[in-house]
Scaffold this active site. Structure first.
Site, PDB file in Angstrom:
ATOM      1  CE  LYS A   1      -8.125 120.960 -57.113  1.00  0.00           C
ATOM      2  NZ  LYS A   1      -8.113 122.308 -57.689  1.00  0.00           N
TER       3      LYS A   1
ATOM      4  CD  GLN B   1      -9.291 122.681 -61.260  1.00  0.00           C
ATOM      5  OE1 GLN B   1      -9.552 122.617 -60.062  1.00  0.00           O
ATOM      6  NE2 GLN B   1      -8.069 122.488 -61.713  1.00  0.00           N
TER       7      GLN B   1
ATOM      8  CG  ASP C   1      -7.634 127.450 -55.640  1.00  0.00           C
ATOM      9  OD1 ASP C   1      -6.939 126.450 -55.384  1.00  0.00           O
ATOM     10  OD2 ASP C   1      -8.522 127.479 -56.509  1.00  0.00           O
TER      11      ASP C   1
END
Ligand SMILES: Nc1nc2c(c(=O)[nH]1)N[C@@H](CN(C=O)c1ccc(C(=O)N[C@@H](CCC(=O)O)C(=O)O)cc1)CN2
Length: 278
Positions: free
Chosen positions: A52, A96, A119
């Protein structure tokens, strides 16, 4: 002939498109910034977070890494999220997953400001998707829709069977397929005679977390097969939830692992970061 749906190539194309958009935003004085929080040292998470960061660098998005130890308390994590929520220079916040067991994942997700939820996991984002309003889309399902669009694979009127009902893949995937006018069925661990259901699918999307579980006995001849799973087998080789070698000859199109859905997740995260800054 079976089409291999190349997520690596498609994600590179999307990242190139985003790079151009970001360059224009930079010229207008906007530096898109993504805060990336990782708690603990799960090796797979470290790889994904690293990828990422690399994608951010390539596109021109600033990434702020917050690497927290495994024993970080829930309160400390919530405080950091709260601080980033208030920071006007931060456009997107990513925590995460999975988080260590002592931390309530749902609580952390709903603490992220909805307007920074790149997200697409926040209840507000999911709620908007479920009632057809514009909002952040969960990256993996959004990436799969992009693959269908960019490979000109029709979804309208197709029988789409999704195996797996997680909040981050199965459920949003069903909503997105519904939005594309597919007829959607969700299967899960309690589904009776799974193969009988999956064999009806024109489009089969598998996210059950069991290595090479889906063999040709679960697949209709000519189906499009999308594999969301990612595992390391006994030889340390990456594989998906689908037995690729077995299913390939009967599928009309299939995503490989690696190089299928995974890279699209990151491309769509980058897309959400750009959206967050607009
Ligand atoms: N906060 C989030 N956590 C998690 C997400 C998410 O979308 N947001 N999804 C997964 C993990 N994930 C992203 O974080 C992810 C998984 C796999 C890949 C990927 O590109 N895989 C490659 C292979 C990489 C390897 O060498 O292992 C591939 O499939 O080709 C990207 C992102 C759970 N957590």
């Amino acid at each position: 002939m079976t089409v291999i749906i190349d997520g690596k190539k498609t994600s590179s194309e999307i990242k190139d498109e985003l790079k151009e958009k970001v360059a224009k935003l930079n010229k207008q004085g906007t530096q898109i910034t993504l805060a990336v929080i990782q708690v603990g040292n799960d090796p797979a998470s470290t790889v994904y977070v690293g990828n990422k960061k690399k994608a951010c660098e390539y596109i021109g998005i600033k990434s702020l890494a917050h690497e927290l130890p495994e024993n970080t308390s829930q309160e400390e994590l919530l405080q950091l999220v709260g601080k980033l929520n208030q920071d006007p220079t931060v456009h997107g916040i990513l925590v995460q997953l999975p988080l260590p067991k002592h931390i309530d994942e749902d609580l952390v997700i709903r603490t992220i400001a909805a307007e920074k939820d790149v997200d697409g996991f926040h209840p507000e984002s999911v709620g908007k998707l479920s009632i057809g309003q514009k909002g952040f889309l969960s990256c993996t399902p959004a990436g799969i829709i992009q693959l269908f669009k960019r490979y000109d694979i029709p979804m309208e009127g197709k029988e789409c069977v999704i195996v797996g009902r997680s909040n981050i893949v199965g459920k949003p995937m069903a909503l997105l397929m519904l939005r594309e006018n597919a007829t959607v069925t969700i299967c899960h661990s309690r589904t009776k005679d799974l193969a009988e259901v999956t064999k009806r699918a024109d489009i089969l999307i598998v996210a059950i977390g069991k290595p090479r579980f889906i063999t040709k006995d679960f697949v209709k001849e000519g189906a499009v097969v999308i594999d969301v799973g990612i595992h390391r087998d006994e030889n340390n080789k990456l594989c998906g939830d689908v037995d690729y070698e077995d299913v390939f000859p009967i599928a009309s199109a299939i995503t490989p692992v690696p190089g299928g859905v995974g890279p699209m997740t990151i491309a769509m995260l980058m897309n959400n970061c750009v959206e967050a800054a607009l």
